[in-house]
Scaffold this active site. Structure first.
Site, PDB file in Angstrom:
ATOM      1  N   ASN A  11      -7.314   6.023   2.990  1.00  0.00           N
ATOM      2  CA  ASN A  11      -5.929   6.455   2.797  1.00  0.00           C
ATOM      3  C   ASN A  11      -5.927   7.613   1.793  1.00  0.00           C
ATOM      4  O   ASN A  11      -6.176   7.389   0.611  1.00  0.00           O
ATOM      5  CB  ASN A  11      -5.107   5.263   2.269  1.00  0.00           C
ATOM      6  N   TRP A  12      -5.638   8.796   2.288  1.00  0.00           N
ATOM      7  CA  TRP A  12      -5.706   9.984   1.419  1.00  0.00           C
ATOM      8  C   TRP A  12      -4.461  10.147   0.558  1.00  0.00           C
ATOM      9  O   TRP A  12      -4.381  11.091  -0.226  1.00  0.00           O
ATOM     10  CB  TRP A  12      -5.926  11.240   2.258  1.00  0.00           C
ATOM     11  N   HIS A  98       2.488  -0.145   3.081  1.00  0.00           N
ATOM     12  CA  HIS A  98       1.627   0.070   1.911  1.00  0.00           C
ATOM     13  C   HIS A  98       2.455  -0.207   0.657  1.00  0.00           C
ATOM     14  O   HIS A  98       3.648   0.103   0.605  1.00  0.00           O
ATOM     15  CB  HIS A  98       1.094   1.514   1.915  1.00  0.00           C
ATOM     16  N   GLY A 242      -8.711   6.201  -3.522  1.00  0.00           N
ATOM     17  CA  GLY A 242      -9.433   7.199  -4.326  1.00  0.00           C
ATOM     18  C   GLY A 242     -10.812   7.559  -3.791  1.00  0.00           C
ATOM     19  O   GLY A 242     -11.158   8.751  -3.701  1.00  0.00           O
TER      20      GLY A 242
HETATM   21  C1  PEP Z   1      -4.905   2.414  -1.264  1.00  0.00           C
HETATM   22  O1  PEP Z   1      -4.304   3.450  -1.493  1.00  0.00           O
HETATM   23  O2  PEP Z   1      -4.624   1.743  -0.276  1.00  0.00           O
HETATM   24  C2  PEP Z   1      -5.953   1.982  -2.194  1.00  0.00           C
HETATM   25  C3  PEP Z   1      -6.558   0.846  -1.960  1.00  0.00           C
HETATM   26  O3  PEP Z   1      -6.237   2.828  -3.245  1.00  0.00           O
HETATM   27  P1  PEP Z   1      -7.527   2.739  -4.233  1.00  0.00           P
HETATM   28  O4  PEP Z   1      -8.729   2.533  -3.375  1.00  0.00           O
HETATM   29  O5  PEP Z   1      -7.523   4.055  -4.926  1.00  0.00           O
HETATM   30  O6  PEP Z   1      -7.296   1.584  -5.139  1.00  0.00           O
END
Ligand code: PEP
Length: 268
Positions: A11-12, A98, A242
């Site tokens: 997920n960007w 989300h 990330g």
């Molecule tokens: C996300 O955005 O779904 C996520 C899990 O972010 P991160 O990996 O940065 O915690």
């Protein structure tokens, strides 16, 4: 060992211009070129960079998803993007519910259900996100919150749809914080999610279909912690924020997914 799909999705969020998306998508496509036993790899750029990502993964097994969508096909809904617009581009996955949509943009369990129905109708593979906040966890509400979110998302969804739905457990306190949920605990909550799905479809005699639903963990997944997560029986993949923004971090996550696919094939 499971025959469920293994999925590594990136997920960007609100990162990557069209040019940056082209670079990252081509680096991921190049990184998986010629590889066998790959997991399903999904890149989820912001709307404006979807086309650029799609153009740069052409001919590779990498899929492209959207981070959100409206449930209506068109209309006076300023700022929204419809499922028809996404499928026209070649999008095949969509994130639904989300926690950043729930926290900052008024997403509710009801709108999650609307979006899920629309995704199914338009043959998009939905990744439904659920997870508790830190307050809810500290108040001992994790299981009840997650169960409620899953039940609301699946309201009036026919049993056959379980063949395409993906659910991601993303504890809100673990997203973007560097605090990963311990693998045993993520596995336990995902087990609860599977049991909830089985329970919801028990009355129509379809509880066994819950076994086929891929369940992902998301929240500060990175190359140093993914293997522990992927070794757990209920964790079929990862939804990554990330660490999906740089090919050199995302490709090792795909490798971990590939290892899981190989392990499951060797046990058949
Ligand atoms: C996300 O955005 O779904 C996520 C899990 O972010 P991160 O990996 O940065 O915690």
């Amino acid at each position: 060992m499971t025959k469920r799909k293994t999925i590594i999705a990136g997920n960007w969020k609100m990162f990557k211009t069209r040019k940056e998306a082209a670079e990252l998508a081509s680096a991921v496509a190049a990184g998986v070129k010629g590889e066998k036993d790959l997991p399903e790899v999904v890149l989820i750029p912001p709307f404006t960079s979807i086309e650029s990502a799609i153009n740069n993964v052409k001919g590779s097994p990498v899929a492209v998803g959207a981070q959100n969508m409206d449930w209506r096909e068109n209309g006076a809904f300023t700022g929204e993007v419809s499922p028809v617009m996404l499928t026209e581009l070649g999008v095949t996955y969509v994130l639904i519910g989300h926690s950043e949509r729930r926290q900052f943009f008024g997403e509710t369990n009801g709108t999650v259900n609307n979006r899920l129905k629309a995704a199914l109708e338009h043959k998009l593979t939905p990744i439904v996100c659920v997870g508790e906040t830190l307050d809810e966890r500290e108040s001992g509400l994790t299981d009840s919150v997650v169960r409620r979110q899953v039940a609301a998302a699946l309201a009036d969804i026919p049993a056959e749809a379980l063949a395409v739905i993906v659910v991601a457990y993303e504890p809100v306190w673990a997203i973007g914080t560097g605090k990963v949920c311990e693998a045993d605990e993520a596995n336990r909550v995902l087990g609860q999610i599977r049991a909830t799905i089985a329970d919801l479809y028990k009355e129509c005699g379809n509880s066994e279909l819950a076994e086929n639903v891929p369940l992902l963990y998301g929240g500060s997944v990175k190359p140093s912690n993914i293997e522990e997560q992927m070794a757990k029986p209920e964790i079929d993949g990862a939804l990554v924020g990330g660490a999906s923004l740089k090919a050199e971090e995302f490709l090792p996550l795909i490798k971990a997914g590939q290892k899981r696919v190989k392990d499951s094939l060797s046990k058949v």
